[in-house]
Design an enzyme around this catalytic site. Structure first.
Site, short mmCIF file in Angstrom:
data_model
loop_
_atom_site.label_atom_id
_atom_site.label_comp_id
_atom_site.label_asym_id
_atom_site.label_seq_id
_atom_site.Cartn_x
_atom_site.Cartn_y
_atom_site.Cartn_z
N ASP A 1 3.90 8.02 1.14
CA ASP A 1 4.22 7.92 2.56
C ASP A 1 2.90 7.83 3.31
O ASP A 1 1.95 8.55 2.97
CB ASP A 1 5.04 9.14 3.02
CG ASP A 1 5.79 8.84 4.30
OD1 ASP A 1 6.24 7.69 4.49
OD2 ASP A 1 5.94 9.75 5.13
N SER A 2 2.83 6.92 4.27
CA SER A 2 1.57 6.72 4.99
C SER A 2 1.82 6.68 6.48
O SER A 2 2.94 6.47 6.93
CB SER A 2 0.92 5.38 4.64
OG SER A 2 1.13 5.03 3.33
N PHE B 1 -0.73 -5.82 7.05
CA PHE B 1 0.52 -5.62 7.76
C PHE B 1 0.34 -4.45 8.74
O PHE B 1 -0.75 -3.88 8.84
CB PHE B 1 1.66 -5.31 6.77
CG PHE B 1 1.55 -3.95 6.13
CD1 PHE B 1 0.64 -3.72 5.11
CD2 PHE B 1 2.33 -2.89 6.56
CE1 PHE B 1 0.53 -2.46 4.53
CE2 PHE B 1 2.23 -1.62 5.99
CZ PHE B 1 1.31 -1.41 4.96
N GLY B 2 1.40 -4.11 9.43
CA GLY B 2 1.41 -2.92 10.28
C GLY B 2 0.29 -2.94 11.32
O GLY B 2 0.12 -3.91 12.05
N TYR B 3 -0.45 -1.84 11.34
CA TYR B 3 -1.48 -1.66 12.36
C TYR B 3 -2.82 -2.28 11.97
O TYR B 3 -3.81 -2.10 12.68
CB TYR B 3 -1.66 -0.16 12.65
CG TYR B 3 -0.40 0.51 13.15
CD1 TYR B 3 -0.03 0.45 14.49
CD2 TYR B 3 0.46 1.18 12.27
CE1 TYR B 3 1.14 1.06 14.95
CE2 TYR B 3 1.64 1.78 12.72
CZ TYR B 3 1.96 1.72 14.06
OH TYR B 3 3.13 2.30 14.50
N HIS C 1 -6.50 3.97 2.53
CA HIS C 1 -5.88 5.27 2.30
C HIS C 1 -5.02 5.23 1.03
O HIS C 1 -5.10 6.11 0.19
CB HIS C 1 -5.05 5.65 3.52
CG HIS C 1 -4.16 4.55 4.02
ND1 HIS C 1 -4.62 3.28 4.29
CD2 HIS C 1 -2.82 4.49 4.24
CE1 HIS C 1 -3.62 2.51 4.68
NE2 HIS C 1 -2.52 3.21 4.65
N ARG C 2 -4.20 4.18 0.89
CA ARG C 2 -3.30 4.09 -0.26
C ARG C 2 -4.11 3.88 -1.54
O ARG C 2 -3.85 4.49 -2.58
CB ARG C 2 -2.29 2.95 -0.07
CG ARG C 2 -1.04 3.11 -0.86
CD ARG C 2 0.10 2.17 -0.42
NE ARG C 2 -0.34 1.10 0.43
CZ ARG C 2 -0.23 1.10 1.74
NH1 ARG C 2 0.35 2.09 2.37
NH2 ARG C 2 -0.70 0.08 2.47
P1 IMP Z 1 4.65 3.50 4.52
O1 IMP Z 1 4.96 4.94 4.37
O2 IMP Z 1 3.57 3.04 3.60
O3 IMP Z 1 5.86 2.63 4.47
O4 IMP Z 1 4.01 3.33 5.96
C1 IMP Z 1 4.68 3.72 7.15
C2 IMP Z 1 4.12 2.92 8.33
O5 IMP Z 1 2.74 3.24 8.53
C3 IMP Z 1 4.16 1.40 8.11
O6 IMP Z 1 5.40 0.88 8.51
C4 IMP Z 1 3.01 0.95 9.01
O7 IMP Z 1 3.44 0.89 10.35
C5 IMP Z 1 2.01 2.08 8.89
N1 IMP Z 1 1.06 1.79 7.78
C6 IMP Z 1 1.01 2.39 6.57
N2 IMP Z 1 0.03 1.87 5.80
C7 IMP Z 1 -0.53 0.89 6.56
C8 IMP Z 1 -1.61 -0.01 6.29
O8 IMP Z 1 -2.21 -0.07 5.21
N3 IMP Z 1 -1.91 -0.85 7.31
C9 IMP Z 1 -1.27 -0.84 8.50
N4 IMP Z 1 -0.25 -0.04 8.78
C10 IMP Z 1 0.11 0.84 7.82
#
Ligand code: IMP
Length: 201
Positions: free
Chosen positions: A69-70, A152-154, A180-181
Site C-alpha cells: 500500500d502506498s 502514473f498518479g502523482y 518508495h515501492r
Molecule cells: P497503491 O497503494 O500503490 O495502489 O497507491 C495508492 C495511490 O497512491 C495511487 O492510486 C496513487 O494515487 C498514489 N501513488 C502510489 N504510488 C505512486 C507512485 O509511484 N507514483 C505516483 N502516485 C503514486
C-alpha cells in the site's frame, strides 16, 4: 515456489518481477489465481492496509502473499493525502484531476514548504499466519505544474530530491531504483531470500 502479488495491476507485477528476478519464485497476480473480490482498504495507515490485504489473500489462496500500500504525504497538508491518495478529491476522479486539486490546495505555499514523500509498505504473509512488513520512501517536493508522461498518479507533480526532474520524467528502470515501492521491495527481497527459499542440503 509460488508468490501471490496481491494486485490486478500488471505494471506493478512487472516491477516486482524485475526486483525479484534472481529469486526462484513464480509471481502470480490475483487474476492468475482467480481471486476477483477486492479487500476493502479500511485501515488508518498504509501498514494496516498492507497487512489487511496480505492476510486476506493468503487465507483465500493458501499461497505466500505479498501486498503493498502506498501514498503521498505532503507536509504542508499535515501528511495528506497519505492513506487516502487513491481517493483524493473524491471517488472516480482521474489522476489529472487529483493533481490539479493538490496543486490548487498548495497554490500559496512557497517552494521551501512544499516538501513531500511517497511512502510504501509491503506486507508478506505466510500460510502459518505470520506477517512481516518493510517500508520504503522517496523524498521530494510538490511542483507548481505538471511535467512528464511516464509513470502514473502523482508522478507528474513530484520533483525528486537531488534532481530537477519530475518523477514522470524518469524511465521506469530509473524510477524503480529510487522509488518508495522499489526500496520497500528490495527489503522484501531479503526477507524472501532468507526465510522462504527452501535450503538445499
Ligand atoms: P497503491 O497503494 O500503490 O495502489 O497507491 C495508492 C495511490 O497512491 C495511487 O492510486 C496513487 O494515487 C498514489 N501513488 C502510489 N504510488 C505512486 C507512485 O509511484 N507514483 C505516483 N502516485 C503514486
Amino acid at each position: 515456489m509460488k508468490l501471490l502479488v496481491a494486485t490486478h495491476n500488471r505494471g506493478k507485477l512487472r516491477e516486482f518481477q524485475e526486483i525479484f528476478h534472481d529469486l526462484p519464485f513464480e509471481l502470480l497476480t490475483l487474476d492468475d489465481v482467480g481471486i476477483r473480490e477486492d479487500v476493502a482498504e479500511t485501515g488508518a495507515t498504509l501498514e494496516e492496509n498492507a497487512r489487511l490485504k496480505a492476510n486476506a489473500y493468503v487465507r483465500a489462496s493458501g499461497l505466500l502473499t505479498l501486498a503493498d500500500d502506498s501514498g503521498l504525504e505532503v507536509d504542508a497538508l499535515n501528511g495528506e493525502p497519505g492513506v487516502y491518495s487513491k481517493r483524493y478529491a473524491g471517488e472516480g476522479k482521474s489522476d489529472a484531476e487529483r493533481n490539479a486539486h493538490l496543486l490548487e490546495k498548495l497554490r500559496n505555499v512557497p517552494q521551501a514548504k512544499r516538501t513531500a514523500r511517497f511512502r510504501c509498505v509491503i506486507a508478506i504473509a505466510d500460510a502459518h499466519g505470520n506477517v512481516q512488513t518493510t517500508e520504503g520512501t522517496c523524498n521530494g517536493k510538490i511542483a507548481f505544474e505538471s511535467r512528464g508522461t511516464n509513470g502514473f498518479g502523482y508522478d507528474p507533480i513530484f520533483i525528486v530530491d537531488g534532481s530537477t526532474r519530475h518523477l514522470a520524467e524518469f524511465s521506469s528502470a530509473e524510477k524503480n531504483k529510487i522509488s518508495h515501492r522499489g526500496r520497500a521491495a528490495v527489503k522484501a527481497r531479503e526477507i524472501l531470500r532468507e526465510q522462504f527459499i527452501a535450503q538445499k542440503n
